[in-house]
Enzyme design. Structure first.
Site, mmCIF file in Angstrom:
data_model
loop_
_atom_site.group_PDB
_atom_site.id
_atom_site.type_symbol
_atom_site.label_atom_id
_atom_site.label_comp_id
_atom_site.label_asym_id
_atom_site.label_seq_id
_atom_site.Cartn_x
_atom_site.Cartn_y
_atom_site.Cartn_z
ATOM 1 N N ALA A 107 0.999 -1.342 -0.056
ATOM 2 C CA ALA A 107 -0.146 0.165 0.144
ATOM 3 C C ALA A 107 0.831 1.189 -0.085
ATOM 4 C CB ALA A 107 -0.926 0.004 1.141
ATOM 5 N N ASN A 108 0.344 2.260 0.227
ATOM 6 C CA ASN A 108 1.138 3.666 0.219
ATOM 7 C C ASN A 108 0.348 4.702 1.111
ATOM 8 O OD1 ASN A 108 -0.660 5.316 -1.417
ATOM 9 N ND2 ASN A 108 -0.089 4.024 -2.964
#
Ligand code: CTP
Length: 403
Positions: free
Chosen positions: A211-212
Site C-alpha cells: 500500500a502507500n
C-alpha cells in the site's frame, strides 16, 4: 464551509431521536451555519436545554408566551430571520399540527408564521408513520411545499420494532440542507465526471498487502467540488477511512486492476480526474494462505509485476474524456517529472506536488501544487485540499465551457 453564513432555525420535537439532533447541530455548525434552536416540551424530556444551548452557542427558545424570548427576537422574527427551518426529529404530532395549521406552542406558531423553506426529518414508531392519518398529513405537507428527508427503515431505539420510522442520520440531513440552500451557479450541470482517489491495496497473501500513504482526502474533495458545480460524479475509491462524499456516487475497490475496470466501464465521460495513488506493482500471484516464515531461512523474494496505468489508459482511450487531469506525486524535479507524465499519459493537465515527508502533504490536509499544461506552469499558493479542489473544479468548468 458549504453552509457559511447560512442561518438555520432547528426545531427539536419530542422523540428519542432528539439525541441525534445534538450531533446535527455540530455538523451544521462545522459547515459554517449558525443555529437558533427551538425545543418543544417533549424534546426537553429527552435532551437538555443546556446541551442544545452549549452546542449551538445560542439561546434556546422554548416558550411562546415568554417575555424574555419575545424581547430577544420574538416568534415572528424567529420564523422569518433565517434561511431555512429544519425540524429534526419531527414527531407525528408536530407534523399533524403543521398539516392542520395549529399554533398552540412556539414550534407550531413559528411554522405557521414562516415564509422560509422548511425541511422535516420525521422520526416515529413504524405504525405511527404508516397510519393513514400520518400519511394524509405527509401528503398535505408535501402539497404545501414542505421538504421531507426520510424516515429510514431500521430498528426502533425503544421497541426494537423494524420498519420505516427512524430519523435520517445527521450527515444525510446535512446533505439535504446543503442541497436546499445551494444557490451557487452550476457550470457543470449535465456533465459527467470520473474521479479516482486513495491508495490501492495489492494483496501478498490473505493478511498482507502492498500500500502507500495516500489518505484519499484530495481525491474525495475534488469529487465533492465537481458535484457542487453540478457534475454527475462517480468516485472510484481505494481503501480509505473517509466517509463517502455527499452528492457523489462512490464505488469502492481494493486493487489497481479493479480500479481500472471500474473507471473504464464508466466511459464515456466528460471529465476524468485521476488522483489515486495507484500502486505501480502488484504481486504476480498472491498466496492463498498466509505465508509462514521459516526460522533460519531467508525470506522468499516477492515477485512483482507492473499494474495497468489507469490515467494513461483513459488518456489514450477511444472514449477519452474532453478533459483528462492527472496528479504527479514527486519527491524531486517536480516540474520536469510532471511535464513528462503529461506527455506520456495523454493528460491535458497535471497537478504536480512535492510529497517529500517534510512537506506533510501525503496524508495531510494541505497541498501546494503546480499546474502543468502543454503551454506552461502555474504555481498555486499553499492551500487546504478543499481549496485546491474548488479551484481545480472551477478551472475544469472554465475549460469545458470554452474558457
Ligand atoms: N496513475 C494511474 N495508474 C497507475 C499509476 C498512476 O492512473 N498505475 C495515475 C495517478 O492517479 C496520477 C498519475 O498517474 O494521476 C501519476 O501518478 P504517479 O504515481 O505520480 O506516477 P507514476 O506513473 O506511478 O510514476 P512514478 O511512480 O514513476 O513517479
Amino acid at each position: 464551509m458549504t453552509l457559511a453564513g447560512k442561518r438555520i432555525v432547528l426545531i427539536i420535537s419530542g422523540g428519542i431521536a432528539a439525541y441525534k439532533s445534538l450531533d446535527l447541530i455540530r455538523r451544521l455548525r462545522e459547515r459554517g451555519a449558525s443555529i437558533r434552536p427551538i425545543m418543544t416540551r417533549g424534546a426537553q424530556e429527552f435532551i437538555t436545554q443546556l446541551a442544545v444551548g452549549a452546542l449551538s452557542a445560542s439561546h434556546v427558545y422554548t416558550e411562546l408566551f415568554s417575555r424574555e424570548d419575545e424581547q430577544d427576537v420574538g416568534h415572528i422574527r424567529l420564523a422569518r430571520d433565517c434561511d431555512l427551518i429544519v425540524i429534526a426529529p419531527a414527531t407525528a404530532d408536530l407534523m399533524a399540527k403543521m398539516a392542520n395549521g395549529h399554533a398552540d406552542d412556539l414550534a407550531s406558531t413559528v411554522l405557521l408564521a414562516t415564509d422560509r423553506p422548511v425541511l422535516v426529518a420525521p422520526a416515529m414508531n413504524p405504525k405511527m408513520w404508516a397510519h393513514p392519518a400520518t400519511q394524509r398529513n405527509v401528503s398535505t405537507l408535501k402539497a404545501d411545499g414542505i421538504n421531507l428527508v426520510g424516515p429510514m427503515a431500521g430498528e426502533m431505539a425503544e421497541s426494537g420494532e423494524n420498519g420505516l420510522g427512524r430519523m435520517t442520520e445527521p450527515l444525510d440531513i446535512v446533505a439535504a440542507v446543503e442541497r436546499l440552500l445551494d444557490d451557487a451557479p452550476k457550470p457543470l450541470a449535465g456533465k459527467t465526471a470520473i474521479v479516482t482517489s486513495g491508495p490501492t491495496h495489492e494483496p501478498i497473501d490473505p493478511v498482507r498487502y502492498i500500500a502507500n500513504r495516500s489518505s484519499g482526502r484530495q481525491g474525495h474533495a475534488i469529487a465533492a467540488a465537481l458535484a457542487r458545480l453540478g457534475a454527475d460524479v462517480t468516485l472510484v475509491s481505494g481503501p480509505v477511512t473517509l466517509p463517502d462524499p455527499t452528492g457523489v456516487k462512490t464505488v469502492h475497490v481494493e486493487r489497481a486492476e479493479e480500479m481500472r475496470d471500474a473507471v473504464i466501464s464508466r466511459l464515456p465521460a466528460d471529465i476524468a480526474v485521476m488522483v489515486a495513488a495507484v500502486a505501480d506493482w502488484r504481486t504476480v500471484a498472491p498466496a492463498d494462505q498466509k505465508i509462514k516464515k521459516q526460522p533460519g531461512e531467508a525470506p522468499a523474494p516477492l515477485r512483482l509485476t507492473e499494474n495497468p496505468d489507469i490515467l494513461k489508459t483513459v488518456g489514450h482511450h477511444k472514449y477519452r474524456p474532453k478533459i483528462v487531469v492527472g496528479f504527479a506525486a514527486e519527491t524531486q524535479n517536480v516540474e520536469d517529472n510532471g511535464r513528462t507524465k503529461l506527455e506520456r499519459k495523454g493528460a491535458d493537465l497535471i497537478v504536480a506536488n512535492d510529497v517529500s515527508p517534510e512537506t506533510g502533504i501525503m496524508g495531510g490536509t494541505r497541498n501546494s501544487v503546480k499546474l502543468i499544461t502543454k503551454t506552461g506552469v502555474e504555481t498555486w499558493p499553499d492551500l487546504s485540499k478543499d481549496e485546491v479542489a474548488d479551484r481545480l473544479a472551477q478551472l475544469i468548468a472554465g475549460r469545458l465551457n470554452g474558457g
